[in-house]
Design an enzyme around this catalytic site. Sequence first.
Site, mmCIF file in Angstrom:
data_model
loop_
_atom_site.group_PDB
_atom_site.id
_atom_site.type_symbol
_atom_site.label_atom_id
_atom_site.label_comp_id
_atom_site.label_asym_id
_atom_site.label_seq_id
_atom_site.Cartn_x
_atom_site.Cartn_y
_atom_site.Cartn_z
ATOM 1 N N SER A 177 0.800 -1.233 0.000
ATOM 2 C CA SER A 177 0.000 0.000 0.000
ATOM 3 C C SER A 177 0.829 1.278 0.000
ATOM 4 C CB SER A 177 -0.947 0.012 1.197
ATOM 5 O OG SER A 177 -0.211 0.083 2.404
ATOM 6 N N TYR A 200 22.162 0.875 11.592
ATOM 7 C CA TYR A 200 21.397 0.080 10.629
ATOM 8 C C TYR A 200 21.991 -1.321 10.456
ATOM 9 C CZ TYR A 200 17.949 -1.073 7.266
ATOM 10 O OH TYR A 200 16.891 -1.708 6.667
#
Length: 403
Positions: free
Chosen positions: A61, A246
């Site tokens: 989406s 990260y």
Amino acid sequence: MIITKKVMRNVSLTAHPAGCKRYVQQQIAWVKNQAQNGVDARYPKPTAEMLPRRVLVIGGSTGYGLSSRIVAAYTGGADTINVSFEREPAEKKTATPGWYNTMAFEQQAQKDGMKASSVFGDAFSTAIKEETARKIKEELGQVDLVIYSLASPLRNDPVTGETYRSVLKPIGKPFTALSVDLGDDVVKQATIDPATDEQVQDTIKVMGGEDWMLWIDFLLAQNLLATGAMTVAYSYIGPRITYPVYREGTIGKAKEHLENSASALTNKLEAIGGKAFVSVNKALVTRASAVIPVVPLYMALLYQVMKEKHIHEHCTQQIYRLFHSRLYTKDEIPTDQEGRLRVDDWEMLEEVQKEVERRWALQKEGQPLLQGDLDGVMEEYEHIHGFGFPDIDYQADIDPRIV
Ligand code: NAI
């Protein structure tokens, strides 16, 4: 209601239906123009006979998942099913951008003769997997491609019911680095405390490959994957500067798990001649990436450098290259030594990274960001929530339930 932009700690609380529709239409227009007219030579024409016709996108989406859906539909004419987690609109409350994007995409795709539908709910649950399986059976029969593009802060284990939360933290020791917030052009120092062992394991539980494997096992068992079907999940590596938070942090451990899951899945898919891949994509502003500490500053510098070199891309352009330069060509699928697809190749060019590092060294705490493109990052963040389009009347009193 009059829908205004509201952002808190890099999370947008509202979305604009007309703007989300505009965003989706712009992405569709770029893909169609590129596929039909070959405007930019760096993005090859699709090899029609290779393309998947029935595609399931888990997390389709927003961000990379939405782009995957758009590229599959508008280069290969694919029928698509999306699975995503959304808040529906109410009379005085806006929906999530993913809900508006999905409505806009599905209206357009159906108008253009493609099947396009969604299952809204928790993709980690067994109930949603079952509902999706029913939908595939009814609407598509089987699927040729499964894109796994979830980014979630938590996961309820479908067997034990236990809730796991993902965190974005370094491992072993605190990490101090410069950072910026979206909408505030002042460089700050941020210190992030290290994760506990439990938080590392929990992040792997949420963002690692376990749920991807469950999905593929489930679809295989139900005979819903066509001969030769492929599945692709998305990962990130990035530069040394962001490694502590990260790649060497909690999320990096989860991504390692996801990447290792690809080879296990390829073994399982052998029976149907299928394959599983992880694609390493470029750092881009999405709802998920905006909340990773330090990353917005890196993105602001990266955007500026890549724009100056004319190699900046959006999610849709990245996925176009993934499909038409990597996955669906007549050549062998090119991977790195670890078997991963790389569309972060332009981001990781030495000349790009050296220049980002040089600019990073110029930044000073308490000062405005230098030689970066925070405005560009901010503009893109607005666009993915349906704001900042000059010809949309944001003062108009509209019904947030209508797209
Ligand atoms: P995003 O936040 O734009 O999209 C996440 C999608 O997951 C949305 O469709 C959302 O509805 C769905 N979702 C979240 N929780 C769900 C749940 N419980 N059930 C059903 N759907 C759920 O994020 P983005 O950035 O597109 O991330 C997608 C993948 O791409 C992630 O694996 C991310 O790590 C990876 N990636 C992102 C990069 C970036 O810079 N944005 C770079 C490289 C990889």
